[in-house]
Design a protein around this motif. Sequence first.
Motif, PDB file in Angstrom:
ATOM      1  N   LEU A 123       0.843  -1.155  -0.008  1.00 51.62           N
ATOM      2  CA  LEU A 123      -0.104   0.122   0.137  1.00 51.62           C
ATOM      3  C   LEU A 123       0.892   1.336  -0.066  1.00 51.62           C
ATOM      4  O   LEU A 123       1.222   1.783   0.955  1.00 51.62           O
ATOM      5  N   PRO A 124       1.215   1.951  -1.048  1.00 51.14           N
ATOM      6  CA  PRO A 124       2.002   3.045  -1.190  1.00 51.14           C
ATOM      7  C   PRO A 124       1.248   4.300  -0.651  1.00 51.14           C
ATOM      8  O   PRO A 124       1.898   5.243  -0.857  1.00 51.14           O
ATOM      9  N   ALA A 125      -0.146   4.340  -0.737  1.00 52.01           N
ATOM     10  CA  ALA A 125      -0.873   5.385  -0.751  1.00 52.01           C
ATOM     11  C   ALA A 125      -0.741   6.242   0.693  1.00 52.01           C
ATOM     12  O   ALA A 125      -0.309   7.345   0.802  1.00 52.01           O
ATOM     13  N   PRO A 126      -0.508   5.275   1.784  1.00 53.21           N
ATOM     14  CA  PRO A 126      -0.090   6.172   3.118  1.00 53.21           C
ATOM     15  C   PRO A 126       1.099   6.542   3.049  1.00 53.21           C
ATOM     16  O   PRO A 126       1.207   7.618   3.960  1.00 53.21           O
ATOM     17  N   GLY A 127       1.981   6.050   2.503  1.00 53.86           N
ATOM     18  CA  GLY A 127       3.388   6.636   2.343  1.00 53.86           C
ATOM     19  C   GLY A 127       3.301   7.936   1.834  1.00 53.86           C
ATOM     20  O   GLY A 127       4.264   8.833   1.977  1.00 53.86           O
ATOM     21  N   LEU A 128       2.552   7.960   0.462  1.00 52.88           N
ATOM     22  CA  LEU A 128       2.890   9.241  -0.237  1.00 52.88           C
ATOM     23  C   LEU A 128       1.870  10.271   0.035  1.00 52.88           C
ATOM     24  O   LEU A 128       2.094  11.591  -0.531  1.00 52.88           O
ATOM     25  N   ALA A 129       0.566  10.081   0.895  1.00 57.70           N
ATOM     26  CA  ALA A 129      -0.387  10.961   1.089  1.00 57.70           C
ATOM     27  C   ALA A 129      -0.069  12.028   1.608  1.00 57.70           C
ATOM     28  O   ALA A 129      -0.300  13.365   1.370  1.00 57.70           O
ATOM     29  N   PRO A 130       0.973  12.075   2.827  1.00 63.38           N
ATOM     30  CA  PRO A 130       1.158  13.389   3.454  1.00 63.38           C
ATOM     31  C   PRO A 130       2.263  14.303   2.572  1.00 63.38           C
ATOM     32  O   PRO A 130       2.215  15.597   2.977  1.00 63.38           O
ATOM     33  N   PHE A 131       2.557  13.874   1.444  1.00 64.38           N
ATOM     34  CA  PHE A 131       3.373  14.721   0.473  1.00 64.38           C
ATOM     35  C   PHE A 131       2.218  15.707  -0.499  1.00 64.38           C
ATOM     36  O   PHE A 131       2.661  16.803  -0.803  1.00 64.38           O
ATOM     37  N   TRP A 132       1.207  15.330  -0.658  1.00 63.46           N
ATOM     38  CA  TRP A 132       0.146  16.046  -1.561  1.00 63.46           C
ATOM     39  C   TRP A 132      -1.036  15.970  -1.081  1.00 63.46           C
ATOM     40  O   TRP A 132      -1.817  16.532  -1.508  1.00 63.46           O
ATOM     41  N   LEU A 133      -1.187  15.847   0.317  1.00 62.75           N
ATOM     42  CA  LEU A 133      -2.622  16.025   1.107  1.00 62.75           C
ATOM     43  C   LEU A 133      -2.480  16.762   2.417  1.00 62.75           C
ATOM     44  O   LEU A 133      -1.186  16.628   2.790  1.00 62.75           O
ATOM     45  N   CYS A 134      -3.468  17.579   2.800  1.00 62.18           N
ATOM     46  CA  CYS A 134      -3.465  18.111   4.241  1.00 62.18           C
ATOM     47  C   CYS A 134      -3.509  17.018   5.280  1.00 62.18           C
ATOM     48  O   CYS A 134      -3.890  15.751   4.981  1.00 62.18           O
ATOM     49  N   PRO A 135      -3.168  17.282   6.561  1.00 59.39           N
ATOM     50  CA  PRO A 135      -3.196  16.155   7.299  1.00 59.39           C
ATOM     51  C   PRO A 135      -4.366  15.512   7.711  1.00 59.39           C
ATOM     52  O   PRO A 135      -4.483  14.290   7.975  1.00 59.39           O
ATOM     53  N   ALA A 161       5.452  -1.139   1.290  1.00 58.07           N
ATOM     54  CA  ALA A 161       4.902  -1.516  -0.001  1.00 58.07           C
ATOM     55  C   ALA A 161       5.781  -2.338  -1.114  1.00 58.07           C
ATOM     56  O   ALA A 161       5.536  -3.225  -1.655  1.00 58.07           O
ATOM     57  N   VAL A 162       7.147  -1.712  -1.306  1.00 55.52           N
ATOM     58  CA  VAL A 162       8.031  -2.219  -2.168  1.00 55.52           C
ATOM     59  C   VAL A 162       8.155  -3.678  -1.550  1.00 55.52           C
ATOM     60  O   VAL A 162       8.470  -4.755  -2.468  1.00 55.52           O
ATOM     61  N   ALA A 163       8.614  -4.097  -0.369  1.00 55.29           N
ATOM     62  CA  ALA A 163       8.852  -5.308   0.177  1.00 55.29           C
ATOM     63  C   ALA A 163       7.440  -6.149  -0.062  1.00 55.29           C
ATOM     64  O   ALA A 163       7.644  -7.684  -0.431  1.00 55.29           O
ATOM     65  N   GLY A 164       6.451  -5.783  -0.039  1.00 57.33           N
ATOM     66  CA  GLY A 164       5.264  -6.550  -0.291  1.00 57.33           C
ATOM     67  C   GLY A 164       5.296  -6.870  -2.031  1.00 57.33           C
ATOM     68  O   GLY A 164       4.870  -8.124  -2.339  1.00 57.33           O
ATOM     69  N   LEU A 165       5.647  -6.236  -2.655  1.00 60.43           N
ATOM     70  CA  LEU A 165       5.787  -6.501  -4.226  1.00 60.43           C
ATOM     71  C   LEU A 165       6.740  -7.415  -4.395  1.00 60.43           C
ATOM     72  O   LEU A 165       6.565  -8.372  -5.272  1.00 60.43           O
ATOM     73  N   ALA A 166       7.685  -7.459  -3.718  1.00 60.41           N
ATOM     74  CA  ALA A 166       8.994  -8.256  -3.671  1.00 60.41           C
ATOM     75  C   ALA A 166       8.400  -9.830  -3.484  1.00 60.41           C
ATOM     76  O   ALA A 166       8.932 -11.099  -3.839  1.00 60.41           O
TER      77      ALA A 166
END
Length: 276
Positions: free
Chosen positions: A1-13, A99-104
């Motif tokens: 799930l990459p969304a939680p990791g990327l969300a803080p960079f482009w969404l308000c808290p 997320a990367v580990a899950g894909l591996a």
Amino acid sequence: LPAPGLAPFWLCPQHALWLLMATLGVYSVWATVSGLAWNAWMRTLVPDRIRGRVFSRRLWTMGVVGMLLSLVGALAVDGWAQAGQPRWMALAALFSAGAVAGLAGVFFLNRIPEQPTPRAEGFKLGRALKTPFQERGFRRLIVFSGAWSFATNLALPFITVYMLSALKLSFLLVMAFTVASQLANLAFLNIWGRVADRFGNKAVLYLCTPVFSLSLLLWTFTVSEQQWLSLALIALIHVMNGMATAAIEVANDNLLFQLSPRQKSNPYFGNEALAN
């Protein structure tokens, strides 16, 4: 799930928090589906005579890796904060790494050989879900598994809160007790697997379920004017909890595997997951 990791960079808290909760919900749903498929697959893949040892070793390996990575992640977050950077950036990086580990993991999973599952003719969901309950042994296992799940989900999530808020323990002590419980769990996993294969799974459950219940009851005695006595009792509770949890996880799963037929195990695993 990459969304939680990327969300803080482009969404308000606030919006990032909602996205985090939504993705955790999606993850839980799909984890349930994949877990049922995994259990049914392992039911046909692992021989009955060595199942206890195989799954105890698997749990042991997962526990060791998880404990080490949790400590590394905690040190990374603390080090990031000490460097003057916001903690959420370190946490976002950990989510992305997961997320990367899950894909591996999916890549290696795809390389495991699998025999095709025969297609069931005239399949009906309602009939499939009702069939396991015709067996008295499965009904009793569902009652035990549901009671165990109720006890753990009712009590265990609040233990850390209790230690921090009521007992006023430091984060370092709480982490030390958690590690002690994990180490006890790891130390006994292989032991309980061999005991289950030799003496039976119910013998393991009869022995360790009361130990788990006693470990919960002992929390009522942890408030003492002598702090060393409270700390010693808390350490004992965590060791008892880790030892008993290892036994119940191994024995309960083994009983479910024994009761379910090899080619028609999905309804058994589904009902057990639903009861929990």
